[in-house]
Design a protein around this motif. Structure first.
Motif, mmCIF file in Angstrom:
data_model
loop_
_atom_site.group_PDB
_atom_site.id
_atom_site.type_symbol
_atom_site.label_atom_id
_atom_site.label_comp_id
_atom_site.label_asym_id
_atom_site.label_seq_id
_atom_site.Cartn_x
_atom_site.Cartn_y
_atom_site.Cartn_z
ATOM 1 N N ASP A 121 44.030 32.817 29.662
ATOM 2 C CA ASP A 121 44.642 33.744 30.620
ATOM 3 C C ASP A 121 43.648 34.005 31.749
ATOM 4 O OD1 ASP A 121 42.833 35.194 29.133
ATOM 5 O OD2 ASP A 121 44.165 36.884 28.727
ATOM 6 N N VAL A 122 44.162 34.536 32.839
ATOM 7 C CA VAL A 122 43.300 34.826 33.996
ATOM 8 C C VAL A 122 43.647 36.224 34.516
ATOM 9 C CG1 VAL A 122 43.135 32.391 34.670
ATOM 10 C CG2 VAL A 122 44.914 33.829 35.697
ATOM 11 N N ALA A 123 42.704 36.780 35.280
ATOM 12 C CA ALA A 123 42.961 38.090 35.887
ATOM 13 C C ALA A 123 43.092 37.924 37.396
ATOM 14 C CB ALA A 123 41.823 39.054 35.557
ATOM 15 N N VAL A 124 44.096 38.591 37.955
ATOM 16 C CA VAL A 124 44.301 38.575 39.408
ATOM 17 C C VAL A 124 44.330 40.032 39.899
ATOM 18 C CG1 VAL A 124 45.684 36.455 39.279
ATOM 19 C CG2 VAL A 124 46.848 38.678 39.217
ATOM 20 N N ASN A 157 52.356 35.489 45.048
ATOM 21 C CA ASN A 157 51.881 34.985 46.326
ATOM 22 C C ASN A 157 50.547 35.624 46.726
ATOM 23 O OD1 ASN A 157 52.181 33.332 48.410
ATOM 24 N ND2 ASN A 157 53.570 34.657 49.592
ATOM 25 N N GLY A 158 49.568 34.802 47.079
ATOM 26 C CA GLY A 158 48.272 35.334 47.545
ATOM 27 C C GLY A 158 47.351 35.764 46.421
ATOM 28 N N GLU A 159 47.823 35.738 45.174
ATOM 29 C CA GLU A 159 46.968 36.162 44.054
ATOM 30 C C GLU A 159 46.102 34.989 43.573
ATOM 31 O OE1 GLU A 159 50.004 39.563 42.234
ATOM 32 O OE2 GLU A 159 49.699 37.700 41.129
ATOM 33 N N SER A 160 44.836 35.308 43.344
ATOM 34 C CA SER A 160 43.881 34.273 42.969
ATOM 35 C C SER A 160 43.298 34.594 41.594
ATOM 36 C CB SER A 160 42.776 34.261 44.032
ATOM 37 O OG SER A 160 41.884 33.232 43.783
ATOM 38 N N ALA A 161 43.005 33.556 40.802
ATOM 39 C CA ALA A 161 42.412 33.766 39.464
ATOM 40 C C ALA A 161 40.942 34.149 39.636
ATOM 41 C CB ALA A 161 42.547 32.495 38.641
ATOM 42 N N GLU A 221 44.932 46.440 41.596
ATOM 43 C CA GLU A 221 44.417 46.635 40.233
ATOM 44 C C GLU A 221 44.270 45.286 39.539
ATOM 45 O OE1 GLU A 221 45.420 49.924 38.111
ATOM 46 O OE2 GLU A 221 44.809 50.827 40.024
ATOM 47 N N ARG A 222 43.415 45.266 38.516
ATOM 48 C CA ARG A 222 43.303 44.062 37.694
ATOM 49 C C ARG A 222 44.602 43.853 36.902
ATOM 50 N NH1 ARG A 222 39.012 41.351 34.814
ATOM 51 N NH2 ARG A 222 39.794 40.482 32.883
ATOM 52 N N HIS A 223 45.065 42.618 36.887
ATOM 53 C CA HIS A 223 46.299 42.302 36.160
ATOM 54 C C HIS A 223 46.106 40.957 35.484
ATOM 55 C CE1 HIS A 223 50.611 42.325 35.345
ATOM 56 N NE2 HIS A 223 50.623 41.065 35.726
ATOM 57 N N GLU A 224 46.305 40.908 34.148
ATOM 58 C CA GLU A 224 46.048 39.661 33.427
ATOM 59 C C GLU A 224 47.351 38.894 33.194
ATOM 60 O OE1 GLU A 224 43.591 40.283 29.968
ATOM 61 O OE2 GLU A 224 41.999 41.210 31.172
ATOM 62 N N LEU A 225 47.246 37.567 33.318
ATOM 63 C CA LEU A 225 48.413 36.699 33.148
ATOM 64 C C LEU A 225 48.059 35.557 32.211
ATOM 65 C CD1 LEU A 225 49.315 36.208 36.921
ATOM 66 C CD2 LEU A 225 50.834 37.239 35.233
ATOM 67 N N GLY A 226 48.856 35.350 31.172
ATOM 68 C CA GLY A 226 48.659 34.174 30.316
ATOM 69 C C GLY A 226 48.945 32.909 31.119
ATOM 70 N N VAL A 227 48.344 31.788 30.711
ATOM 71 C CA VAL A 227 48.572 30.568 31.509
ATOM 72 C C VAL A 227 50.054 30.180 31.530
ATOM 73 C CG1 VAL A 227 46.263 29.540 31.430
ATOM 74 C CG2 VAL A 227 47.855 29.104 29.587
ATOM 75 N N GLU A 257 31.007 40.627 41.172
ATOM 76 C CA GLU A 257 30.613 41.575 42.226
ATOM 77 C C GLU A 257 31.714 42.627 42.448
ATOM 78 O OE1 GLU A 257 30.819 38.247 42.537
ATOM 79 O OE2 GLU A 257 29.019 37.414 43.470
ATOM 80 N N ASP A 258 32.941 42.318 42.038
ATOM 81 C CA ASP A 258 34.079 43.228 42.185
ATOM 82 C C ASP A 258 34.294 43.902 40.822
ATOM 83 O OD1 ASP A 258 36.740 44.238 42.130
ATOM 84 O OD2 ASP A 258 37.333 42.854 43.717
ATOM 85 N N ASP A 259 34.267 45.237 40.807
ATOM 86 C CA ASP A 259 34.352 45.959 39.529
ATOM 87 C C ASP A 259 35.554 45.554 38.686
ATOM 88 O OD1 ASP A 259 32.033 47.274 39.798
ATOM 89 O OD2 ASP A 259 32.915 49.168 40.531
ATOM 90 N N ARG A 260 36.636 45.152 39.348
ATOM 91 C CA ARG A 260 37.852 44.805 38.596
ATOM 92 C C ARG A 260 37.686 43.493 37.825
ATOM 93 N NH1 ARG A 260 41.687 44.689 43.706
ATOM 94 N NH2 ARG A 260 39.825 43.590 44.377
ATOM 95 N N PHE A 261 36.705 42.693 38.241
ATOM 96 C CA PHE A 261 36.590 41.345 37.661
ATOM 97 C C PHE A 261 35.248 41.086 36.995
ATOM 98 C CE2 PHE A 261 39.622 41.050 41.260
ATOM 99 C CZ PHE A 261 40.763 40.913 40.483
ATOM 100 N N LYS A 262 34.584 42.160 36.585
ATOM 101 C CA LYS A 262 33.274 41.977 35.948
ATOM 102 C C LYS A 262 33.364 41.923 34.423
ATOM 103 C CE LYS A 262 32.106 46.855 36.019
ATOM 104 N NZ LYS A 262 31.431 47.941 36.704
#
Ligand SMILES: Nc1ncnc2c1ncn2[C@@H]1O[C@H](COP(=O)(O)OP(=O)(O)O)[C@@H](O)[C@H]1O
Ligand SMILES: O=C(OP(=O)(O)O)[C@H](O)COP(=O)(O)O
Length: 407
Positions: A275-278, A296-300, A283-289, A331-336
């Motif tokens: 899974d990845v977080a976008v 649109n515009g969301e990056s892993a 806000e952080r949002h996790e998606l299973g593969v 570097e981004d608190d949502r993705f650490k």
């Protein structure tokens, strides 16, 4: 066989010490992080305490980048760290530099100017040609010996790294010695051995993966960060336009084919994120593969909880783990959290070896510690992990003979 400081008669000797203090620079153009300087304090204080006259050589940044600045603020900070005056001279190999080096007394230290202010130092040469550059010819006559402590730059074949050891008796400093001890004997570490490859240096990481899988050094390779994203795309996952555009813009598109070849050859030993977080509504949002592509515009930007569970299970059986590169945009608190949790899990493994400048700073920022070894080098550590020789290390091996130590 590389000579070390144990083999050197230091008292009264003028020593050119190449360090790697290439560091983040603040908006005011001065040093913003002294971690790399601190790493060299043991080598420098030992040389000074043993009566050496020390001239420090180093690069900072690359021509054209904002961090391509003078070493004056590095010298100021070094003075604080060493607890003694450290002179700085705004020249590297000119008369002014030579006069400053000749003026050193036993126990004195000075920092010469950023070696890359001179164009030859940003070129790669073979050692014999490097020995005929202005920097080497300028400094050779005022230095008695050369010490290379700049492991993090040892993959560069530049004059201060391969030219000086061609003409001067040369020694590995304490950082170089420790790095070569650990990274040079990975194949002797206990098995099962797991490699975790994250971060953004995709071509280097794929080289490492090929090498360690082909040689049977890796029982598992866990992928994360941009490296993990490239493997997901290679595996047919649609990561969406934003992640794909990022990979394309970095010039890594061709790496997808290489990753696919690796999966064909060694897929049973390569683990991919589940899974990845976008960022969704900030806000952080996790998606299973299986739920990809993202919106649109969301990056892993990170690995998610399910990947962490999966990777923790694999790490649970490991005796050795070798990690390079953060698992996400730490570097981004949502993705650490991916980086923190993955590296935290690695600290439970008896032998845990970390490579990478950004990785080391991520770990400091996240407060994760307890590793067996944290390398000062990113690219250099990756090159060593593929068991490739590093030009600056080869130059030390081939350096002229030294007089025997008497102290
Ligand atoms: N999923 C991702 N998308 C974009 N950048 C990422 C991602 N994961 C990690 N990164 C970035 O990778 C960078 C560090 O990678 P790298 O330079 O390879 O590490 P090191 O210096 O430790 O070898 C960090 O700046 C981090 O933000
Ligand atoms: O920071 C460094 O390398 P790293 O980012 O791979 O750790 C070294 O100082 C080498 O710098 P360079 O990659 O500009 O030659």
């Amino acid at each position: 066989m590389i000579a070390t400081l144990d083999d050197l008669n230091v008292e009264g000797t003028t020593v050119g010490v190449r360090v790697d203090v290439n560091s983040p620079i603040g908006d005011d153009g001065t040093l913003a992080d002294d971690a790399r300087l601190r790493a060299h304090v043991d080598t420098l204080s030992e040389l000074l305490e043993r009566g050496g006259q020390v001239a420090v050589l180093a690069h900072q940044g690359r021509p054209g980048s904002d961090d391509f600045v003078s070493l004056e603020s590095h010298a100021d900070r070094l003075s604080e760290l060493l607890g003694q005056p450290v002179d700085y001279v705004d020249a590297t190999f000119t008369d002014a530099a030579r006069d400053a080096v000749r003026g050193l007394s036993n126990g004195d230290c000075l920092v010469l100017e950023n070696t890359r202010f001179y164009s030859e130092e940003y070129m790669e040469f073979d050692p014999e040609r490097a020995a005929r550059t202005h920097l080497v010819e300028g400094l050779e006559s005022v230095l008695d010996v050369y010490v290379n402590d700049a492991f993090a730059a040892a993959h560069r074949s530049q004059p201060s790294l391969v030219g000086l050891p061609t003409v001067l008796p040369s020694y590995a400093g304490r950082v170089m010695e420790a790095e070569l001890d650990v990274l040079g004997s990975i194949e002797e570490t206990p098995e099962p051995r797991v490699y975790v490859l994250g971060g953004a240096k995709v071509p280097d990481s794929i080289d490492v993966a090929w090498s360690v899988l082909e040689k049977g050094l890796a029982d598992h390779v866990l992928t994360a960060g941009v490296v993990g994203n490239v493997f997901l795309i290679a595996d047919g996952v649609d990561l969406g336009d934003a992640s794909s555009d990022f990979i394309y813009e970095q010039g890594y598109w061709d790496e997808i084919d290489r990753a696919a070849d690796l999966l064909d050859a060694y897929g049973d030993r390569i683990a991919l994120p589940r899974d990845v977080a976008v960022a969704r509504n900030d806000e952080r949002h996790e998606l299973g593969v299986n739920a990809l592509p993202p919106g649109n515009g969301e990056s892993a930007m990170d690995i998610g909880e399910s990947t962490l569970d999966y990777y923790r299970r694999i790490l649970g059986d490991a005796e050795t783990v070798i990690l390079n590169g953060p698992a996400g945009v730490f570097e981004d608190d949502r993705f650490k959290t991916g980086t923190r949790q993955l590296y935290d899990a690695a600290t439970d493994i008896p032998t845990s070896i970390v490579g990478g400048g950004d990785t080391a700073s991520a770990l400091r920022k996240l407060g994760v510690d307890g590793f067996s070894h944290i390398s000062t080098g990113g690219g250099a550590a990756l090159r060593m992990l593929t068991a490739e020789s590093l030009p600056a290390v080869t130059a030390l091996e081939n350096a002229p003979k030294q007089p025997a130590a008497d102290d």
